[in-house]
Design an enzyme around this catalytic site. Structure first.
Site, short mmCIF file in Angstrom:
data_model
loop_
_atom_site.label_atom_id
_atom_site.label_comp_id
_atom_site.label_asym_id
_atom_site.label_seq_id
_atom_site.Cartn_x
_atom_site.Cartn_y
_atom_site.Cartn_z
N ARG A 49 10.98 3.90 3.93
CA ARG A 49 10.67 3.08 4.84
C ARG A 49 11.91 2.02 5.27
O ARG A 49 12.75 1.72 4.40
CB ARG A 49 9.54 1.83 4.38
CG ARG A 49 9.33 0.66 5.22
CD ARG A 49 8.20 -0.19 5.06
NE ARG A 49 7.06 0.67 5.11
CZ ARG A 49 5.80 0.21 4.80
NH1 ARG A 49 5.41 -1.21 4.63
NH2 ARG A 49 4.72 0.82 5.42
N HIS A 57 4.60 5.66 11.62
CA HIS A 57 4.10 5.59 10.35
C HIS A 57 3.14 6.78 10.11
O HIS A 57 1.85 6.52 10.12
CB HIS A 57 3.26 4.17 10.30
CG HIS A 57 3.03 3.81 8.71
ND1 HIS A 57 3.50 4.71 7.63
CD2 HIS A 57 2.80 2.58 8.11
CE1 HIS A 57 2.93 4.07 6.61
NE2 HIS A 57 2.69 2.75 6.82
N ARG A 75 0.73 -1.20 0.06
CA ARG A 75 0.01 -0.01 -0.12
C ARG A 75 0.92 1.33 -0.09
O ARG A 75 0.62 2.10 -0.77
CB ARG A 75 -1.04 0.05 1.08
CG ARG A 75 -2.22 -0.97 1.19
CD ARG A 75 -2.52 -1.35 2.50
NE ARG A 75 -1.53 -2.25 2.81
CZ ARG A 75 -1.70 -3.58 2.32
NH1 ARG A 75 -2.85 -4.08 1.96
NH2 ARG A 75 -0.61 -4.51 2.99
N THR A 76 1.69 1.31 0.93
CA THR A 76 2.31 2.84 1.20
C THR A 76 3.45 2.98 -0.11
O THR A 76 3.40 3.99 -0.43
CB THR A 76 3.36 2.53 2.55
OG1 THR A 76 2.54 2.08 3.38
CG2 THR A 76 3.78 3.88 2.69
N LYS A 94 26.56 -4.91 -1.82
CA LYS A 94 28.02 -5.20 -1.94
C LYS A 94 28.87 -4.35 -0.75
O LYS A 94 30.06 -4.35 -0.92
CB LYS A 94 28.43 -4.38 -3.24
CG LYS A 94 27.84 -4.96 -4.47
CD LYS A 94 28.21 -4.19 -5.79
CE LYS A 94 27.37 -4.12 -6.90
NZ LYS A 94 27.54 -3.11 -7.81
#
Ligand code: CP
Length: 311
Positions: free
Chosen positions: A107, A135, A57-58, A85
């Site tokens: 996020r 959030h 969703r986000t 890496k």
């Protein structure tokens, strides 16, 4: 147009700015109902979506919001980047910023990672969920949805049900709703309600039927199955019996309350399909309001220009 450069969390976030975002989201909802769902507000701006954790969703909501505002967007996925890496978080962020960007939506599984990012780059940073911390854009879309449904937030009674201790959605909703004058009651297993909960200005009630009787709206949180059997939660069956939002449980109460869920849903655990898919659930309205709310946040933080007819 907002008092703070970044959106890192709703703790201490000004009420007038939350209201401005909600009001602006309603004007963008109108854009989303048009046949051509696009305005030139952020033309020439470049936004990078930096996702270090899974999201449906986000991530899609932010990307759609950016495209609807005509911004240029780039998606970064940690799993396919040079982090694999051994490149550091700081080098990754500074290399991306060197390409002349305006904002980062991030996020990350670590609480405080977006704040940490602001110490390494000059671009605007928006928190799309940082571990168990906050959030904020989810809470803003939840408040936009409640405002759309009821017409007000002050005095609204909201029950938040589930794993409060591990939920960034719960914490941002608590901060935002309290700032906007709503009443909040938390409900869930005692092992999943933080001991400092009442210091946040909310009530705690372990009896879900009493919370249903009291509330105007319930925000039902996802139960993280990985916590089952680890001493924090009883079995799925016991959780469902004690706290699950089922049609039978709701039908014991005369008034109809609004049901919300941030997703993803565990159907048959924290909420039954018959409730999630019912007319009293506004779960898909939340998703649509998520695009409008994120358009509002991006527009207000990046200083976008409103088109004629969208003022
Ligand atoms: N509500 C929410 O944050 O969902 P995603 O994890 O799918 O983005």
């Amino acid at each position: 147009m907002l008092q703070q450069k970044h959106l890192l969390g709703l703790e201490g976030y000004p009420a007038e700015d939350i209201q401005t975002i909600i009001d602006t989201a309603f004007t963008f909802r109108e854009v989303l109902d048009r046949p051509i769902k696009k305005v030139p507000s952020l033309q020439g701006k470049t936004i990078v979506n930096l996702f270090f954790e899974n999201s449906t969703r986000t991530r899609i909501s932010f990307e759609l919001a950016q495209k609807r505002l005509s911004a240029d967007t780039v998606n970064f996925s940690a799993s396919t980047s040079s982090l694999k890496k051994g490149e550091t978080f700081k080098d990754t962020a500074q290399n991306i910023e060197a390409m002349k960007i305006d904002a980062v939506v991030m996020r990350h599984p670590t609480p405080g990672a977006p704040l940490h990012l602001t110490q390494h780059i000059n671009s605007i940073v928006i928190n799309a969920g940082d571990g168990t911390h906050e959030h904020p854009t989810q809470a803003i879309l939840d408040m936009t949805s409640l405002h759309e449904k009821f017409g007000y937030l002050k005095g609204l009674k909201v029950g938040i049900i589930g794993d409060i201790s591990h939920s960034r959605v719960a914490l941002s909703n608590i901060h935002g709703l309290k700032t906007m004058g709503a009443e909040v009651t938390l409900c869930g297993p005692s092992t999943l309600i933080p001991p400092f909960a009442e210091d946040l200005g909310v009530s705690v009630n372990y009896n879900v039927d009493e919370v249903i009787e009291w509330a105007d709206a319930l925000n039902v949180l996802r139960i993280q199955r990985e916590r089952m059997g680890g001493g924090l939660l009883p079995s799925v069956r016991e959780y469902r019996n004690l706290f699950g939002i089922s049609t039978e449980r709701l039908s014991n109460h005369k008034k109809e309350i609004v049901i919300m869920h941030p997703g993803p849903i565990n159907r048959g655990v924290e909420i039954d399909s018959s409730v999630a898919d019912s007319d009293q659930a506004i779960i898909l309205d939340q998703v649509l309001n998520g695009v409008a709310s994120r358009m509002a946040i991006l527009y207000l933080l990046l200083g976008g220009k409103q088109e004629e007819g969208n003022s």
